[in-house]
Design an enzyme around this catalytic site. Structure first.
Site: not given
Ligand code: NAD
Ligand code: UGA
Length: 459
Positions: A41, A275, A432
């Site tokens: 990373r 989250c 959507r």
């Protein structure tokens, strides 16, 4: 308190990377280092191809990297030199032991505290940037203060509210910056030191300070409230489909009431991202832990409706497609959990795809940014899955086109050309609600929006 010159961020992910880049951009006098245990990373942060896709991020990093922004794996040096340390490591849902499936896995956070204790040669401000259960600061403080070197650490909570896809915009112009600290003079001084960083570009009135516990809890509650709005409107979308009402019309009408407001009322296949689910489950766990089972059930239902919405979407497909998708090719437009990101963590597209594979459909997945992640997410899946960045190829010979991510790219496609290449009758499922349903129907598609009556050519 000593003047802040060196800022360290532990954790070079979706939050640490962009947040520190924006601080470096606005505060040229600070030297900012972002460290991570993941060398690949860090290499990517130091390369032309950054490890995450975020509109505007490349330009900010290009301006600051090598000037006052550095990415490194040298955690001991970073800790030694830092005046202030942001902890921005991952806090996933625990998958094992006590609290599995609900509680936050705090092993990464605790490990950073132990790294700080091991390498620090003077006291520092430690900032909780990660999203943490309320009262984590107490545990962190106990680990940090239990050092044999006599060092004192101040803990400050400064949760991050950026959303992926708009991270740079959110960081450049936040609606608020929340900083929580202890009441004593040292705690307040630490809060002020963190506030001073933000005052370089954020108006003072947008920087609010609270107690540590309020700040920690606010972050979980903010995500829970946002997710709750989505589950609320998604639950109503199911009722709309049964009754012939149109969920977008309902959203618009209720959203014009200023007490409700128009945002986060878009019905779809459900919320995703790393989250919302994790933070609500953590809230549920905390409520259970503190003996509030009714409150826990209330918040858990937000996640239940989210799972139901993805399931319901596939059931609707099955029903429309004569109760079978077995060996039918289904074109999946979009795999990222939302537009403008390559992130696929907890994407509702995964639940939809897995359910379609269980029905033995063959899938052609198309996404402008998320194909590598999609391959990983579905790596263990049995069945026929192909991946292509070309939407026309994905749709070639398909029985159904399924829109799962609201990428603007998919709104600009040549749907006449796609229709010509599809099996007939042609099905289009808009998870959507971002395509022109009537126009597509007029072209010849059988269109199934979310929370609205379908447009079909069947008698
Ligand atoms: P992430 O997984 O992308 O990044 C976390 C990084 O921390 C990883 O690169 C990992 O290798 C590193 N790390 C873990 N332990 C380490 C250690 N001991 N030393 C050094 N590096 C270590 O996670 P993220 O999406 O950036 O989220 C981080 C936190 O921020 C979470 O608590 C999350 O809930 C919160 N948050 C995320 C978002 C978002 O949009 N992703 C927004 C607001 C808040
Ligand atoms: C969310 C919050 O918006 C951020 O404030 C928070 O910092 C972040 O979580 C976090 O803590 O990680 P993010 O998950 O990046 O940000 O993206 P959102 O824009 O909130 O979208 C989340 C999901 O909800 C997406 O799958 C999106 O498609 C879906 N959504 C959003 C809807 O289905 N309907 C809506 O009306 C809005």
């Amino acid at each position: 308190m000593k003047e802040i010159r060196n800022i360290l961020c532990i954790g070079a992910g979706y939050v640490g990377g962009p947040t520190m880049a924006v601080i470096a951009d606005h505060c040229p006098e600070y030297r900012i280092t972002v460290v991570d245990i993941d060398a690949r990373r860090i290499d990517a942060w130091n390369s032309p191809r950054l490890p995450i896709y975020e509109p505007g991020l490349d330009q900010v990093v290009a301006r600051c990297r090598g000037r006052n922004l550095f990415y490194s794996t040298d955690i001991p040096k970073g800790v030694r030199e830092a005046d202030i340390i942001f902890v921005s490591v991952n806090t996933p849902t625990k998958t094992f032991g006590s609290g599995a499936g609900r509680a936050s896995d705090l092993q990464f956070v605790e490990r950073t505290a132990r790294q700080i204790v091991e390498y620090a040669q003077d006291g520092k401000i430690v900032v909780e940037k990660s999203t943490l259960p309320v009262r984590t600061a107490q545990a962190l403080s106990r680990v940090l203060q239990a050092n044999a070197k006599g060092l004192r650490f101040q803990i400050v909570s400064n949760p991050e509210f950026l959303a992926e896809g708009t991270a740079i915009q959110d960081l450049d112009d936040p609606e608020r910056v929340l900083i929580g600290g202890t009441d004593d003079p040292e705690g307040q001084e630490a809060v002020e030191a963190v506030a001073r960083i933000y005052t370089h570009w954020v108006p003072r009135e947008k920087i609010i300070t609270t107690s540590l516990w309020s700040s920690e809890l606010t972050k979980l509650v903010a995500n829970a409230f946002l997710a709750q709005r989505i589950s609320s409107i998604n639950s109503i979308s199911a009722l709309c489909e049964r009754t012939g009402a149109d969920v977008d019309q309902v959203s618009q009408a209720i959203g014009m009431d200023s007490r409700i407001g128009p945002k986060f009322l878009r019905a779809g296949i459900g919320f995703g991202g790393s989250c919302f689910r994790k933070d609500i489950l953590n809230l549920v766990y905390l409520c259970e832990h503190y003996g509030l089972p009714e409150v826990a059930r209330y918040w858990e239902s937000v996640v239940d409706i989210n799972d139901y919405q993805a399931r319901r979407f596939v059931e609707k497909m099955l029903e429309a497609m004569f109760n079978t998708v077995t060996e039918k090719k289904v074109a999946i437009l979009g795999f990222a959990f939302k537009a403008n990101t390559g992130d696929t963590r907890d994407t509702p597209a995964l639940a939809v795809c897995r359910q379609l594979l269980a029905e033995r459909a063959s899938l052609a997945i198309c996404d402008p940014r998320a194909l590598d992640n999609a391959r990983q997410e579905l790596g263990d899946a049995d069945g026929n899955v192909s991946y292509t960045p070309d939407p026309y190829l994905a749709c070639q010979d398909a029985h159904a086109v399924v829109l799962l991510t609201d990428w603007p790219d998919f709104q600009r496609l040549d749907y006449r050309r796609i229709l010509d290449s599809l099996q007939k009758p042609a099905f289009l499922f808009d998870g959507r609600n971002c395509l022109p349903h009537q126009a597509l129907f007029n072209l010849g598609y059988n269109v199934y929006p979310t929370g609205k009556p379908p447009w079909t050519h069947f008698p």
